[in-house]
Write a protein that holds these residues in place. Sequence first.
Motif, PDB file in Angstrom:
ATOM      1  N   GLY A 304       0.821  -1.135   0.141  1.00 16.37           N
ATOM      2  CA  GLY A 304      -0.047   0.156   0.185  1.00 16.37           C
ATOM      3  C   GLY A 304       0.677   1.396   0.087  1.00 16.37           C
ATOM      4  N   ASN A 305       0.316   2.473  -0.224  1.00 17.40           N
ATOM      5  CA  ASN A 305       0.989   3.565  -0.299  1.00 17.40           C
ATOM      6  C   ASN A 305       0.967   4.660   0.743  1.00 17.40           C
ATOM      7  OD1 ASN A 305       1.560   3.058  -3.318  1.00 17.40           O
ATOM      8  ND2 ASN A 305      -0.350   3.577  -3.897  1.00 17.40           N
ATOM      9  N   ASN A 306       0.045   4.173   1.525  1.00 19.59           N
ATOM     10  CA  ASN A 306      -0.314   5.281   2.702  1.00 19.59           C
ATOM     11  C   ASN A 306       0.600   4.722   4.023  1.00 19.59           C
ATOM     12  OD1 ASN A 306      -1.873   6.846   1.359  1.00 19.59           O
ATOM     13  ND2 ASN A 306      -3.782   5.692   1.644  1.00 19.59           N
ATOM     14  N   HIS A 307       1.583   4.122   3.831  1.00 16.60           N
ATOM     15  CA  HIS A 307       2.171   3.589   5.119  1.00 16.60           C
ATOM     16  C   HIS A 307       3.596   4.031   5.166  1.00 16.60           C
ATOM     17  CE1 HIS A 307      -1.164   0.877   4.854  1.00 16.60           C
ATOM     18  NE2 HIS A 307      -0.826   0.123   3.975  1.00 16.60           N
ATOM     19  N   GLU A 308       4.215   4.333   6.374  1.00 18.07           N
ATOM     20  CA  GLU A 308       5.363   4.891   6.566  1.00 18.07           C
ATOM     21  C   GLU A 308       6.332   3.851   7.345  1.00 18.07           C
ATOM     22  OE1 GLU A 308       7.469   9.165   7.902  1.00 18.07           O
ATOM     23  OE2 GLU A 308       5.257   8.919   7.748  1.00 18.07           O
ATOM     24  N   ILE A 309       7.640   3.671   6.816  1.00 19.38           N
ATOM     25  CA  ILE A 309       8.481   2.936   7.512  1.00 19.38           C
ATOM     26  C   ILE A 309       9.471   4.156   8.131  1.00 19.38           C
ATOM     27  CG2 ILE A 309      10.238   1.169   7.324  1.00 19.38           C
ATOM     28  CD1 ILE A 309       7.296   0.161   6.648  1.00 19.38           C
ATOM     29  N   LEU A 310       9.757   3.727   9.725  1.00 17.66           N
ATOM     30  CA  LEU A 310      10.545   4.514  10.324  1.00 17.66           C
ATOM     31  C   LEU A 310      11.689   3.564  10.799  1.00 17.66           C
ATOM     32  CD1 LEU A 310       8.243   6.559  12.449  1.00 17.66           C
ATOM     33  CD2 LEU A 310       8.928   7.135  10.270  1.00 17.66           C
ATOM     34  N   GLN A 311      13.016   3.713  10.339  1.00 20.35           N
ATOM     35  CA  GLN A 311      13.896   3.126  10.445  1.00 20.35           C
ATOM     36  C   GLN A 311      15.415   3.942  11.063  1.00 20.35           C
ATOM     37  OE1 GLN A 311      15.420   0.623   7.243  1.00 20.35           O
ATOM     38  NE2 GLN A 311      15.897  -1.059   8.477  1.00 20.35           N
ATOM     39  N   ALA A 312      15.800   3.541  11.924  1.00 19.39           N
ATOM     40  CA  ALA A 312      16.933   4.073  12.492  1.00 19.39           C
ATOM     41  C   ALA A 312      18.188   3.785  11.731  1.00 19.39           C
ATOM     42  CB  ALA A 312      17.240   4.004  14.021  1.00 19.39           C
ATOM     43  N   SER A 313      19.163   4.705  11.737  1.00 17.10           N
ATOM     44  CA  SER A 313      20.785   4.457  10.995  1.00 17.10           C
ATOM     45  C   SER A 313      21.074   3.209  11.526  1.00 17.10           C
ATOM     46  CB  SER A 313      21.519   5.632  10.974  1.00 17.10           C
ATOM     47  OG  SER A 313      21.645   5.984  12.517  1.00 17.10           O
ATOM     48  N   ASP A 314      21.106   2.952  13.024  1.00 13.72           N
ATOM     49  CA  ASP A 314      21.805   1.839  13.497  1.00 13.72           C
ATOM     50  C   ASP A 314      21.086   0.558  13.419  1.00 13.72           C
ATOM     51  OD1 ASP A 314      19.911   2.360  15.483  1.00 13.72           O
ATOM     52  OD2 ASP A 314      21.326   2.612  16.885  1.00 13.72           O
ATOM     53  N   GLY A 315      19.735   0.607  12.940  1.00  9.09           N
ATOM     54  CA  GLY A 315      18.810  -0.433  12.804  1.00  9.09           C
ATOM     55  C   GLY A 315      18.217  -1.165  13.953  1.00  9.09           C
ATOM     56  N   SER A 316      18.398  -0.431  15.118  1.00 11.93           N
ATOM     57  CA  SER A 316      17.613  -0.542  16.435  1.00 11.93           C
ATOM     58  C   SER A 316      16.391   0.146  16.414  1.00 11.93           C
ATOM     59  CB  SER A 316      18.494  -0.079  17.512  1.00 11.93           C
ATOM     60  OG  SER A 316      17.777  -0.418  18.740  1.00 11.93           O
ATOM     61  N   PRO A 317      15.216  -0.529  16.660  1.00 10.48           N
ATOM     62  CA  PRO A 317      13.991  -0.095  16.587  1.00 10.48           C
ATOM     63  C   PRO A 317      13.883   1.073  18.020  1.00 10.48           C
ATOM     64  CG  PRO A 317      13.548  -2.096  16.453  1.00 10.48           C
ATOM     65  CD  PRO A 317      15.190  -2.086  16.662  1.00 10.48           C
ATOM     66  N   ASP A 318      14.746   0.781  18.994  1.00  7.58           N
ATOM     67  CA  ASP A 318      14.603   1.741  20.039  1.00  7.58           C
ATOM     68  C   ASP A 318      15.411   3.199  19.904  1.00  7.58           C
ATOM     69  OD1 ASP A 318      12.934   1.601  22.249  1.00  7.58           O
ATOM     70  OD2 ASP A 318      14.467   1.336  23.619  1.00  7.58           O
ATOM     71  N   SER A 319      16.035   3.214  18.661  1.00  2.83           N
ATOM     72  CA  SER A 319      16.831   4.344  18.499  1.00  2.83           C
ATOM     73  C   SER A 319      15.984   5.519  17.604  1.00  2.83           C
ATOM     74  CB  SER A 319      17.830   3.957  17.620  1.00  2.83           C
ATOM     75  OG  SER A 319      19.055   3.285  18.312  1.00  2.83           O
ATOM     76  N   VAL A 320      14.762   4.988  17.221  1.00  4.43           N
ATOM     77  CA  VAL A 320      13.861   5.670  16.673  1.00  4.43           C
ATOM     78  C   VAL A 320      12.928   6.653  17.510  1.00  4.43           C
ATOM     79  CG1 VAL A 320      11.542   5.990  15.010  1.00  4.43           C
ATOM     80  CG2 VAL A 320      13.197   4.144  14.694  1.00  4.43           C
ATOM     81  N   PRO A 321      13.273   7.837  17.695  1.00  5.83           N
ATOM     82  CA  PRO A 321      12.887   8.896  18.623  1.00  5.83           C
ATOM     83  C   PRO A 321      11.083   8.957  18.592  1.00  5.83           C
ATOM     84  CG  PRO A 321      13.695  10.259  17.039  1.00  5.83           C
ATOM     85  CD  PRO A 321      14.069   8.702  16.648  1.00  5.83           C
ATOM     86  N   VAL A 322      10.597   9.076  19.680  1.00  8.49           N
ATOM     87  CA  VAL A 322       9.129   9.414  20.093  1.00  8.49           C
ATOM     88  C   VAL A 322       8.701  10.519  19.157  1.00  8.49           C
ATOM     89  CG1 VAL A 322       7.414   9.959  21.624  1.00  8.49           C
ATOM     90  CG2 VAL A 322       9.303   8.396  22.296  1.00  8.49           C
ATOM     91  N   SER A 323       9.869  11.806  19.004  1.00  9.39           N
ATOM     92  CA  SER A 323       9.311  13.018  18.428  1.00  9.39           C
ATOM     93  C   SER A 323       9.103  12.401  16.802  1.00  9.39           C
ATOM     94  CB  SER A 323      10.164  14.015  18.385  1.00  9.39           C
ATOM     95  OG  SER A 323      11.660  13.410  17.952  1.00  9.39           O
ATOM     96  N   ARG A 324       9.875  11.400  16.295  1.00  9.48           N
ATOM     97  CA  ARG A 324       9.676  11.297  14.829  1.00  9.48           C
ATOM     98  C   ARG A 324       8.477  10.481  14.800  1.00  9.48           C
ATOM     99  NH1 ARG A 324      13.904   7.336  11.660  1.00  9.48           N
ATOM    100  NH2 ARG A 324      12.944   7.649   9.479  1.00  9.48           N
ATOM    101  N   VAL A 325       8.017   9.530  15.468  1.00  8.71           N
ATOM    102  CA  VAL A 325       6.901   8.808  15.356  1.00  8.71           C
ATOM    103  C   VAL A 325       5.404   9.903  15.430  1.00  8.71           C
ATOM    104  CG1 VAL A 325       5.234   7.157  16.163  1.00  8.71           C
ATOM    105  CG2 VAL A 325       7.900   6.716  16.176  1.00  8.71           C
ATOM    106  N   THR A 326       5.677  10.930  16.730  1.00  8.32           N
ATOM    107  CA  THR A 326       4.680  11.974  16.496  1.00  8.32           C
ATOM    108  C   THR A 326       4.374  12.563  15.352  1.00  8.32           C
ATOM    109  OG1 THR A 326       5.314  11.923  18.836  1.00  8.32           O
ATOM    110  CG2 THR A 326       3.824  13.536  18.070  1.00  8.32           C
ATOM    111  N   ASP A 327       5.585  13.018  14.729  1.00  9.09           N
ATOM    112  CA  ASP A 327       5.434  13.978  13.433  1.00  9.09           C
ATOM    113  C   ASP A 327       4.938  13.023  12.592  1.00  9.09           C
ATOM    114  OD1 ASP A 327       6.655  16.039  14.765  1.00  9.09           O
ATOM    115  OD2 ASP A 327       8.643  15.592  14.087  1.00  9.09           O
ATOM    116  N   ALA A 328       5.190  11.818  12.305  1.00  6.77           N
ATOM    117  CA  ALA A 328       4.685  10.813  11.352  1.00  6.77           C
ATOM    118  C   ALA A 328       2.871  10.756  11.580  1.00  6.77           C
ATOM    119  CB  ALA A 328       5.153   9.577  11.358  1.00  6.77           C
TER     120      ALA A 328
END
Length: 337
Positions: A304-328
Amino acid sequence: MLNKKILHAKQINLKEITSLLVIAPDNFEDFLLSTPAISALKEALPPEGKLTVLIPEKLKKIALHSSGVDKIICFNFFNCLFSIFKILFGGYEILVNFASDSLRSIVVSAICPARAKVAYALKKETKIYNFFHNLKLQTIDTPQHRILKYLNLVRFIGANTYDFTPKINISEEDKKYAIDFIKKNEIIQKDIIIGIHPTSLNESKRWSINKFSQLVRNVVEKFNARVIIYYHENEKKRLEEFMHVIRNKALIPDTTDYLKLAALSTYFTCFICNETDFMHLLSPFTNLIVIWSNTDPDTNKPAGNNHEILQASDGSPDSVPVSRVTDAIKKHIQIPS
């Protein structure tokens, strides 16, 4: 072509096939990902053509609500003789095997008298699995999405589609469950509804409970959102822990039934999860924000086209900040000026 073995894929004209058997994958996620291929097979058959899917009992409901499925055979230890009878005398002209070289898959392939038995060739030609399939598509070493893997097998015999979304139909009963849940919890049309799955047991692929709790606080305070939590039956302990952390500032459906949850998700503004089966189940029904690990999204991302993948440069899910998810999430919300 009556009763004559088919020796080459080009001999198959699916418009002449009236009965086809699919051995489906035996886990929920892979079954979902095979549904575009199953639907493509059904569309390639003539109007009177019937497609039967062989599944384990646990997939019965989802299979019955999948596009393209006319009949099912639930193959298990308790009804194996009845299932074998159906396979032997079901008049199946073609068998398509989406399953691995499990005992179930091998037994069904061995006893089915279909003129063509289609599967991916396993690497070792000596494997008994290869012996029971007369039309084998060679596997490729290049990583590919599992939806494409199943689609390429049916393309091999003349079926095709470019619609990769899982083909799941929501029943009126499941729609009613969703409506009743919305009414019971006094959710109104203007409410922003955010779904989350914070309870994954896969440590290497999950966002922490702390991050999810911060996200709940953000969406409640910033957007006045209603939050609904999805979970699996084996995640109840982690669910209790999470609800304690967020002080019960979220709603929990009283079911883990996939199709009821799919129906409820149609009311969501978006759904936030890690790499779990929920992202494939819900991909046709709502916007997804998936917090990814170190794997390649192109091999497993939701269709699907309306989905967003958030991936940190180090590959750790926990490295994705809350602010980035909130913005998404904010991208999906119309905030009055």
